[in-house]
Design an enzyme around this catalytic site. Structure first.
Site, PDB file in Angstrom:
ATOM      1  N   PRO A 120      17.996 -32.710   7.703  1.00 53.66           N
ATOM      2  CA  PRO A 120      18.824 -33.525   8.588  1.00 53.66           C
ATOM      3  C   PRO A 120      19.480 -32.674   9.670  1.00 53.66           C
ATOM      4  O   PRO A 120      19.947 -31.565   9.406  1.00 53.66           O
ATOM      5  CB  PRO A 120      19.878 -34.119   7.640  1.00 53.66           C
ATOM      6  CG  PRO A 120      19.237 -34.078   6.301  1.00 53.66           C
ATOM      7  CD  PRO A 120      18.381 -32.858   6.284  1.00 53.66           C
ATOM      8  N   GLU A 121      19.488 -33.190  10.881  1.00 58.40           N
ATOM      9  CA  GLU A 121      20.145 -32.509  11.988  1.00 58.40           C
ATOM     10  C   GLU A 121      21.415 -33.273  12.334  1.00 58.40           C
ATOM     11  O   GLU A 121      21.804 -34.209  11.637  1.00 58.40           O
ATOM     12  CB  GLU A 121      19.179 -32.393  13.164  1.00 58.40           C
ATOM     13  CG  GLU A 121      17.938 -31.572  12.818  1.00 58.40           C
ATOM     14  CD  GLU A 121      16.972 -31.389  13.980  1.00 58.40           C
ATOM     15  OE1 GLU A 121      17.403 -31.502  15.145  1.00 58.40           O
ATOM     16  OE2 GLU A 121      15.782 -31.129  13.726  1.00 58.40           O
ATOM     17  N   LYS A 162      25.538 -29.523  11.446  1.00 56.20           N
ATOM     18  CA  LYS A 162      24.850 -30.180  10.329  1.00 56.20           C
ATOM     19  C   LYS A 162      25.681 -30.153   9.058  1.00 56.20           C
ATOM     20  O   LYS A 162      25.205 -30.577   8.007  1.00 56.20           O
ATOM     21  CB  LYS A 162      23.515 -29.483  10.066  1.00 56.20           C
ATOM     22  CG  LYS A 162      22.631 -29.321  11.291  1.00 56.20           C
ATOM     23  CD  LYS A 162      21.422 -28.461  10.960  1.00 56.20           C
ATOM     24  CE  LYS A 162      20.638 -28.101  12.199  1.00 56.20           C
ATOM     25  NZ  LYS A 162      19.470 -27.241  11.896  1.00 56.20           N
ATOM     26  N   ARG A 193       7.897 -22.563  11.975  1.00 58.73           N
ATOM     27  CA  ARG A 193       7.946 -24.027  11.994  1.00 58.73           C
ATOM     28  C   ARG A 193       7.083 -24.526  13.151  1.00 58.73           C
ATOM     29  O   ARG A 193       6.659 -23.744  14.008  1.00 58.73           O
ATOM     30  CB  ARG A 193       9.387 -24.520  12.126  1.00 58.73           C
ATOM     31  CG  ARG A 193      10.041 -24.168  13.432  1.00 58.73           C
ATOM     32  CD  ARG A 193      11.526 -24.430  13.398  1.00 58.73           C
ATOM     33  NE  ARG A 193      12.226 -23.365  12.684  1.00 58.73           N
ATOM     34  CZ  ARG A 193      13.509 -23.407  12.368  1.00 58.73           C
ATOM     35  NH1 ARG A 193      14.221 -24.496  12.657  1.00 58.73           N
ATOM     36  NH2 ARG A 193      14.089 -22.419  11.748  1.00 58.73           N
TER      37      ARG A 193
END
Length: 300
Positions: free
Chosen positions: A2-3, A61, A279
């Site tokens: 989650p950001e 976050k 990533r």
């Protein structure tokens, strides 16, 4: 993971359903959910029980509940508030549910309240998340996360200072956007979206960009995260949900992230996927040309 928009959606849900209520009991099950609280889960449950949730706060976050403890049940004199940090990890969910709802398979924490339902549950399939108590600084931020820079939605955020820091660095601009000590809350998804909007490749060194260009990238990052908030965040699977169990829909509005092979919404060129910082990184080959000497590896 989650950001900022996803965590802010959860924070708002907690503010609506939990703030102002007194916790009568808390339970933590499993070896990992309280691993950041050194005295252990029993101590954590004992210290949380009986406190009142004063506020739900967030930086980047990171999410925490401000708890007001009581010194004496007779006069209920308040003492210094403390922060209960909730680490969502990769798959943590904070859910507001009726007490008679069936327990989830990966339920690791439960909070019940003096006024009855709903209760608060923490469900975490991958068990990277958990809770920890920490003292609050003068600005209300827990000491454990004071190394995290303010995010673009905070009053303490100083964009001019962030621009200067990025401009002074030879690191890739995307690396700087993801550096939570420079600016918090911007993760991989929204960095790619901001860079697409700014027509800048993520491997461009910060020092090669003008200050106005860096400022525009940061403006785009804030704008795209604000837009994501309006749609409940970005959900790519069932693991990210708000406190009511609903998914966000901003994935339908993404221009770069996750769009490999799809035509760029601006020029029609197929979006490419590269490997960056272990990533996936998505960009338009035409709108965002790679800087000379780039060693980015293609994802294809």
């Amino acid at each position: 993971m989650p950001e900022l928009p996803e965590v802010e959606v959860v924070r708002r849900g907690l503010a609506d359903h939990i703030v102002g209520r007194r916790i009568t009991a808390a339970s933590f099950t499993g070896a990992r959910v309280a691993r950041r609280h050194v005295p252990g889960p029993a101590d954590l449950a004992g210290r949380v029980s009986g406190s009142t949730v004063v506020e739900a706060r967030r930086r980047g976050k990171y999410l925490w509940l401000v708890l007001a403890e009581v010194r004496d049940e007779a006069d209920r004199e308040p003492v210094a508030p403390i922060g209960l940090i909730a680490h969502l990890g990769m798959s943590g969910q904070l859910l507001v549910e009726a007490s008679d709802a069936p327990d989830e398979k990966h339920l690791h924490a439960r909070f019940t309240f003096a006024d009855g339902d709903p209760e608060l549950r923490f469900v975490d399939q991958r068990t990277f998340g958990g809770f920890a108590l920490d003292d609050l600084g003068d600005d209300g931020v827990p000491h454990q996360i004071r190394h995290i820079a303010p995010d673009p939605f905070e009053e303490a955020y100083d964009q001019a200072a962030v621009v200067r820091r990025i401009k002074a660095s030879d690191s890739a601009v995307k690396r700087m956007l993801l550096h939570q000590g420079v600016v918090s809350g911007i993760g991989n998804i929204y960095a790619d979206e901001a860079l697409w909007r700014a027509k800048v490749h993520g491997e461009r060194p910060g020092s090669s960009l003008t200050k106005p260009a860096i400022s525009r990238i940061l403006d785009h990052a804030r704008d795209v995260m604000a837009a994501a908030l309006l749609e409940g965040g970005t959900s790519f699977d069932a693991l990210y949900v708000n406190v009511n169990g609903a998914s966000g829909y901003f994935d339908r509005s993404l221009h770069a992230y996750g769009q490999e092979g799809e035509p760029c919404d601006r020029c029609g060129t197929a979006i490419r996927r590269d490997q960056f910082m272990n990533r996936s990184s998505f960009s338009c080959p035409r709108c965002q040309p790679r800087p000379r000497g780039s060693r980015t590896r293609t994802g294809r």
